[in-house]
Design an enzyme around this catalytic site. Structure first.
Site, PDB file in Angstrom:
ATOM      1  N   LYS A 153      -2.570  -4.258   8.067  1.00  0.00           N
ATOM      2  CA  LYS A 153      -3.055  -5.677   8.062  1.00  0.00           C
ATOM      3  C   LYS A 153      -4.449  -5.305   7.714  1.00  0.00           C
ATOM      4  O   LYS A 153      -5.160  -6.047   6.960  1.00  0.00           O
ATOM      5  CB  LYS A 153      -3.303  -5.897   9.466  1.00  0.00           C
ATOM      6  CG  LYS A 153      -3.777  -7.324   9.728  1.00  0.00           C
ATOM      7  CD  LYS A 153      -2.945  -8.467   9.233  1.00  0.00           C
ATOM      8  CE  LYS A 153      -3.583  -9.596   9.167  1.00  0.00           C
ATOM      9  NZ  LYS A 153      -3.254 -10.823   8.360  1.00  0.00           N
ATOM     10  N   TRP A 203      -1.410   4.585   9.803  1.00  0.00           N
ATOM     11  CA  TRP A 203      -0.980   4.265   8.423  1.00  0.00           C
ATOM     12  C   TRP A 203      -1.352   5.504   7.564  1.00  0.00           C
ATOM     13  O   TRP A 203      -2.630   5.714   7.550  1.00  0.00           O
ATOM     14  CB  TRP A 203      -1.834   3.075   7.790  1.00  0.00           C
ATOM     15  CG  TRP A 203      -1.732   2.555   6.469  1.00  0.00           C
ATOM     16  CD1 TRP A 203      -0.440   1.829   6.096  1.00  0.00           C
ATOM     17  CD2 TRP A 203      -2.428   2.976   5.107  1.00  0.00           C
ATOM     18  NE1 TRP A 203      -0.613   1.565   4.799  1.00  0.00           N
ATOM     19  CE2 TRP A 203      -1.586   2.283   4.139  1.00  0.00           C
ATOM     20  CE3 TRP A 203      -3.427   3.929   5.001  1.00  0.00           C
ATOM     21  CZ2 TRP A 203      -2.138   2.416   2.885  1.00  0.00           C
ATOM     22  CZ3 TRP A 203      -3.777   3.662   3.874  1.00  0.00           C
ATOM     23  CH2 TRP A 203      -3.186   3.153   2.707  1.00  0.00           C
ATOM     24  N   ARG A 213      -1.609  -2.605  12.180  1.00  0.00           N
ATOM     25  CA  ARG A 213      -2.522  -1.781  11.423  1.00  0.00           C
ATOM     26  C   ARG A 213      -1.982  -0.746  10.736  1.00  0.00           C
ATOM     27  O   ARG A 213      -2.701   0.080  10.128  1.00  0.00           O
ATOM     28  CB  ARG A 213      -3.707  -1.362  12.382  1.00  0.00           C
ATOM     29  CG  ARG A 213      -4.315  -2.426  13.019  1.00  0.00           C
ATOM     30  CD  ARG A 213      -5.432  -1.911  14.072  1.00  0.00           C
ATOM     31  NE  ARG A 213      -6.331  -1.275  13.353  1.00  0.00           N
ATOM     32  CZ  ARG A 213      -7.513  -1.982  12.738  1.00  0.00           C
ATOM     33  NH1 ARG A 213      -7.860  -3.037  13.047  1.00  0.00           N
ATOM     34  NH2 ARG A 213      -8.277  -1.047  12.178  1.00  0.00           N
ATOM     35  N   CYS A 215      -5.248   2.308  11.148  1.00  0.00           N
ATOM     36  CA  CYS A 215      -4.585   2.947  12.134  1.00  0.00           C
ATOM     37  C   CYS A 215      -4.937   1.953  13.306  1.00  0.00           C
ATOM     38  O   CYS A 215      -6.056   1.275  13.262  1.00  0.00           O
ATOM     39  CB  CYS A 215      -4.789   4.445  12.147  1.00  0.00           C
ATOM     40  SG  CYS A 215      -4.424   5.362  10.818  1.00  0.00           S
ATOM     41  N   ASN A 222      -8.812   6.962  13.190  1.00  0.00           N
ATOM     42  CA  ASN A 222      -8.549   5.901  12.327  1.00  0.00           C
ATOM     43  C   ASN A 222      -9.654   6.234  11.116  1.00  0.00           C
ATOM     44  O   ASN A 222     -10.978   6.040  11.567  1.00  0.00           O
ATOM     45  CB  ASN A 222      -8.710   4.414  12.843  1.00  0.00           C
ATOM     46  CG  ASN A 222      -8.817   3.476  11.766  1.00  0.00           C
ATOM     47  OD1 ASN A 222      -8.302   3.335  10.648  1.00  0.00           O
ATOM     48  ND2 ASN A 222      -9.452   2.274  12.272  1.00  0.00           N
ATOM     49  N   GLY A 223      -9.351   6.167   9.844  1.00  0.00           N
ATOM     50  CA  GLY A 223     -10.351   6.411   9.034  1.00  0.00           C
ATOM     51  C   GLY A 223     -10.023   7.731   8.096  1.00  0.00           C
ATOM     52  O   GLY A 223      -8.988   8.176   8.276  1.00  0.00           O
ATOM     53  N   LYS A 262       2.053 -13.140  -2.371  1.00  0.00           N
ATOM     54  CA  LYS A 262       2.716 -13.380  -1.228  1.00  0.00           C
ATOM     55  C   LYS A 262       4.286 -12.822  -1.446  1.00  0.00           C
ATOM     56  O   LYS A 262       5.031 -11.978  -0.645  1.00  0.00           O
ATOM     57  CB  LYS A 262       3.047 -14.675  -0.421  1.00  0.00           C
ATOM     58  CG  LYS A 262       2.018 -15.191   0.049  1.00  0.00           C
ATOM     59  CD  LYS A 262       1.764 -14.859   1.692  1.00  0.00           C
ATOM     60  CE  LYS A 262       0.692 -13.784   1.672  1.00  0.00           C
ATOM     61  NZ  LYS A 262      -0.627 -13.910   1.535  1.00  0.00           N
ATOM     62  N   GLU A 315       4.424  -8.863  -1.755  1.00  0.00           N
ATOM     63  CA  GLU A 315       4.163  -8.013  -0.651  1.00  0.00           C
ATOM     64  C   GLU A 315       5.408  -8.248   0.322  1.00  0.00           C
ATOM     65  O   GLU A 315       5.492  -7.277   1.052  1.00  0.00           O
ATOM     66  CB  GLU A 315       2.769  -8.034   0.122  1.00  0.00           C
ATOM     67  CG  GLU A 315       2.559  -9.575   0.555  1.00  0.00           C
ATOM     68  CD  GLU A 315       1.188  -9.563   1.380  1.00  0.00           C
ATOM     69  OE1 GLU A 315       0.784  -8.596   2.091  1.00  0.00           O
ATOM     70  OE2 GLU A 315       0.651 -10.465   1.518  1.00  0.00           O
ATOM     71  N   HIS A 357      -0.689 -16.676 -24.642  1.00  0.00           N
ATOM     72  CA  HIS A 357      -1.662 -15.459 -24.927  1.00  0.00           C
ATOM     73  C   HIS A 357      -0.720 -14.146 -24.824  1.00  0.00           C
ATOM     74  O   HIS A 357      -1.491 -13.076 -24.469  1.00  0.00           O
ATOM     75  CB  HIS A 357      -3.138 -15.495 -24.621  1.00  0.00           C
ATOM     76  CG  HIS A 357      -3.731 -16.737 -25.067  1.00  0.00           C
ATOM     77  ND1 HIS A 357      -4.226 -16.800 -26.334  1.00  0.00           N
ATOM     78  CD2 HIS A 357      -4.158 -17.907 -24.386  1.00  0.00           C
ATOM     79  CE1 HIS A 357      -4.915 -17.921 -26.579  1.00  0.00           C
ATOM     80  NE2 HIS A 357      -4.632 -18.598 -25.432  1.00  0.00           N
ATOM     81  N   GLU A 405      -2.062 -16.281  -5.604  1.00  0.00           N
ATOM     82  CA  GLU A 405      -1.542 -16.194  -4.027  1.00  0.00           C
ATOM     83  C   GLU A 405      -0.225 -16.148  -3.991  1.00  0.00           C
ATOM     84  O   GLU A 405       0.448 -15.294  -3.060  1.00  0.00           O
ATOM     85  CB  GLU A 405      -2.240 -17.063  -3.186  1.00  0.00           C
ATOM     86  CG  GLU A 405      -1.879 -17.196  -1.649  1.00  0.00           C
ATOM     87  CD  GLU A 405      -2.400 -15.941  -1.040  1.00  0.00           C
ATOM     88  OE1 GLU A 405      -3.032 -14.919  -1.525  1.00  0.00           O
ATOM     89  OE2 GLU A 405      -2.023 -15.731   0.201  1.00  0.00           O
TER      90      GLU A 405
HETATM   91  O1  M6R Z   1      -9.060  -8.669   6.562  1.00  0.00           O
HETATM   92  P1  M6R Z   1      -9.422  -9.174   4.964  1.00  0.00           P
HETATM   93  O2  M6R Z   1      -9.496 -10.781   4.788  1.00  0.00           O
HETATM   94  O3  M6R Z   1     -10.657  -8.641   4.599  1.00  0.00           O
HETATM   95  O4  M6R Z   1      -8.169  -8.510   4.015  1.00  0.00           O
HETATM   96  C1  M6R Z   1      -8.179  -8.530   2.662  1.00  0.00           C
HETATM   97  C2  M6R Z   1      -6.739  -8.145   2.283  1.00  0.00           C
HETATM   98  O5  M6R Z   1      -6.444  -6.964   2.597  1.00  0.00           O
HETATM   99  C3  M6R Z   1      -5.788  -9.219   2.527  1.00  0.00           C
HETATM  100  O6  M6R Z   1      -5.962 -10.457   2.376  1.00  0.00           O
HETATM  101  C4  M6R Z   1      -4.252  -8.664   2.153  1.00  0.00           C
HETATM  102  O7  M6R Z   1      -4.423  -9.007   0.577  1.00  0.00           O
HETATM  103  C5  M6R Z   1      -3.214  -9.563   2.744  1.00  0.00           C
HETATM  104  N1  M6R Z   1      -2.324  -8.658   3.322  1.00  0.00           N
HETATM  105  C6  M6R Z   1      -2.529 -10.492   1.823  1.00  0.00           C
HETATM  106  O8  M6R Z   1      -1.480 -11.214   2.519  1.00  0.00           O
END
Ligand code: M6R
Length: 610
Positions: free
Chosen positions: A605, A73, A27, A2, A99-100, A486, A489, A505, A482
């Site tokens: 994030k 969140w 966040r 959050c 937050n938490g 992308k 998400e 496989h 990756e």
């Molecule tokens: O802040 P961090 O690099 O530790 O975050 C890790 C992942 O949560 C972050 O890379 C996430 O997978 C991204 N949203 C992907 O785009």
């Protein structure tokens, strides 16, 4: 996950609070709310959905000078108005944002209900508001002491801020395993999850350690431990500027951040070779210690994990040390074989990812040395590591990670080269040759970004597809992972990344007429890598796939329906270049499908819960 902000000073508090929340919305964006410190009763408004809902709901707001704000969140309790923060005590005079996760909230709630407290929400947070209210009364209206005593009763991870209507200019905060920084202004002070919230007003920040309780008024700050012992504020200067946290004319932060990649990579490389040697003084390990290392374990999540996978290829090849790459969220449940001769590299953009933090603590229990690769100054992961190499990507606001990944790869390459140099597995001219190739990456990235237009048009042809597959080999495999992440998400499309060799496989069964397959074609003939990928392309094409190849100039790709060209580079450096078209592909797909690019559904994030 959050976002939290507090303000006390001469301004009408609603302005810095809403601006701060806008910068922290990355966040979490399930709901937003504020509490303003009017005497008598607090003014509170909170709304489910994005910050814009709260803004529309705010009618005439009292011109008061302190308050707290929250963007959520959701964890405990759905994303409703009632569950939105702030949460209040029964008198409506004390407000809390959080937050938490408060793990023991049900037992607290049962106990507080027995004492007559009436709960309004389904959240874990509300129990803290009621608990603080009782403790404040017990301690003659002292909110700081109440916070210290409350924290002793809490289990879990949390940042908490609280205000009370009887002392509206005073805000009390605390953190355990979740982020909180203080901003020191001129006659005004701030608290927030991230400096981005107050960067416009001050560049002076104070970091807070575990279980430290901080109390701010417009002109003072005091920090204590849970026993009430005073602690000296650890002040530092924020190097990011306010503009870096704005969209700067781009429609989305993500696009801006994609275009910032050449500079981010250049900044991460800046000053890293001195007198023909890689300069990584922050590593904090002597040459003797580096020579005695027997293993490296990389811990990370999501995109950062993909950076770790690329690092494995480079470090093993250059420095001849075994590298294991672990999903941080899984590592902590194992009995890992790590000891003092293991270097753990924790990669994290935010420096706050709870899974990575817990995994690094777990590794430390076994005696491992921990090196953080991080983008966020003074965040928790670097603070708890033995050393840190900062990436210089600048603030990454879009939820989807872009420039952070490229700079993480570059930083781990520097670590690999330094290890190779110290351990003698590469001589200085080999190290310089690779480093010089890395120095060319920013201009090659510029070239890619100058020619993305056809890719944008091409993407539009695939917007109706429900499945996209990505294929890679060697360092192209993490690139494939990756690319798929992308697309998932951002565009909410089912996407999978596969190692080319794994295709037959199982995954090849997914191919049907018209399935888009994005193939990252290796840049080398070593081990027949390029030919093997060309065979994979034929195999999927024969089953109806539409192949989009990402390939260096000059390589012929029979069977590809479309070819996206990237500049030539040594194979090991190719991920830095090949990832960019995939970012653009996902971005365009999201725009075409009308999804929320910077704030994709269900995500946040920085993932500060496990
Ligand atoms: O802040 P961090 O690099 O530790 O975050 C890790 C992942 O949560 C972050 O890379 C996430 O997978 C991204 N949203 C992907 O785009």
């Amino acid at each position: 996950m959050c976002g939290i902000v507090g303000y006390t000073g001469p301004q009408s508090a609603v302005t810095p609070l809403i601006e701060g929340l806008r910068r922290l919305e990355y966040r979490g964006y399930d709901s937003a709310g504020i509490a303003l410190g009017t005497s008598d009763k607090l003014f509170v408004e909170k709304k489910a959905g994005k910050l814009s809902n709260l803004e529309s709901a705010l009618g005439s707001v009292p011109a008061v000078h302190s308050g707290i704000g929250h963007t959520r969140w959701a964890t405990h309790g759905g994303p409703t108005d009632r569950n939105a923060h702030p949460h209040l005590d029964n008198e409506g005079k004390l407000a809390v944002i959080h937050n938490g996760i408060i793990e023991n909230y049900s037992e607290l709630k049962a106990e507080l209900e027995k004492h007559g407290h009436k709960f309004q929400s389904e959240t874990d947070t509300e129990s803290v508001a009621h608990l603080l209210s009782d403790l404040r009364k017990e301690h003659n209206g002292n909110l700081t002491i109440a916070m210290r005593e409350a924290v002793k009763r809490l289990r879990g991870s949390f940042t908490l801020l609280a205000v009370h209507a009887d002392q509206p200019d005073l805000i009390v905060g605390v953190r355990r395993n979740s982020p909180l920084v203080v901003g020191l202004g001129d006659g005004e002070n701030f608290m927030a999850s991230d400096v981005a919230a107050f960067i416009e007003y001050t560049k002076r920040a104070v970091e807070l350690g575990q279980d430290e309780v901080v109390t701010i008024t417009p002109t003072s700050i005091s920090i204590t431990d849970l026993e009430g012992n005073a602690l000296k504020p650890r002040e530092y200067q924020i190097t990011w500027d306010a503009e870096a946290a704005q969209k700067g004319g781009y429609p989305h932060f993500m696009l801006k951040e994609i275009f910032e990649q050449p500079k981010a990579v250049a900044d991460t490389l800046l000053g890293r070779m001195i007198d023909g040697r890689i300069s990584l003084d922050e590593l904090n390990l002597s040459d003797a210690e580096l020579k005695s290392l027997q293993k490296i374990v990389v811990l990370a999540c999501g995109t950062a994990y993909h950076a770790g996978l690329v690092a494995k290829y480079a470090i093993e090849k250059w420095a001849h040390i075994p590298v294991e790459v672990e999903l941080a969220s899984e590592f902590r449940y194992r009995d890992p074989i790590v000891d003092k001769n293991t270097l753990v590299i924790a990669i994290s953009q935010s420096g706050e990812t709870m899974d990575t933090l817990m995994a690094l603590r777990h590794a430390k229990e076994f005696g491992a040395r921990v090196l953080a690769v991080c983008n966020t100054n003074s965040s928790t992961i670097p603070r708890e590591s033995d050393a840190v190499i900062y990436t210089h990507a600048g603030p990454e606001i879009a939820v989807a990670s872009t420039k952070a990944l490229l700079t993480q790869i570059v930083a781990t390459f520097l670590i690999g080269l330094h290890l190779a140099e110290v351990r003698g597995s590469l001589n200085s001219s080999q190290v310089s040759e690779i480093y010089n190739e890395m120095l060319e990456l920013p201009s090659k990235l510029e070239q890619i970004l100058e020619t993305v237009e056809p890719l944008r048009e091409l993407t539009r042809k695939f917007t109706e597809k429900n499945t996209v597959l990505f294929l890679g080999r060697h360092v192209g495999f993490p690139v494939a992972l990756e690319g798929a992440l992308k697309l998932k998400e951002l565009a909410y499309i089912h996407a999978e990344g596969f190692a080319g060799g794994e295709l037959k496989h199982g995954p090849i069964a997914l191919i049907e007429e018209g399935t888009p397959v994005i193939a990252i074609v290796p840049n080398t003939h070593e081990h027949g890598l390029d030919e093997k990928m060309l065979s994979n392309i034929q195999e999927v094409r024969a089953r109806g796939a539409k192949v989009i190849a990402i390939a260096s100039e000059g390589i012929e790709i029979p069977g590809a329906a479309h070819i996206i060209r990237i500049p030539n580079s040594p194979q090991m450096l190719q991920p830095v270049l090949a990832t960019v078209p995939l970012q653009v592909f996902a971005y365009e797909m999201a725009c075409a499908r009308g999804t929320d690019v910077d704030q994709p559904r269900n995500l946040a994030k920085s993932v500060t819960v496990e």
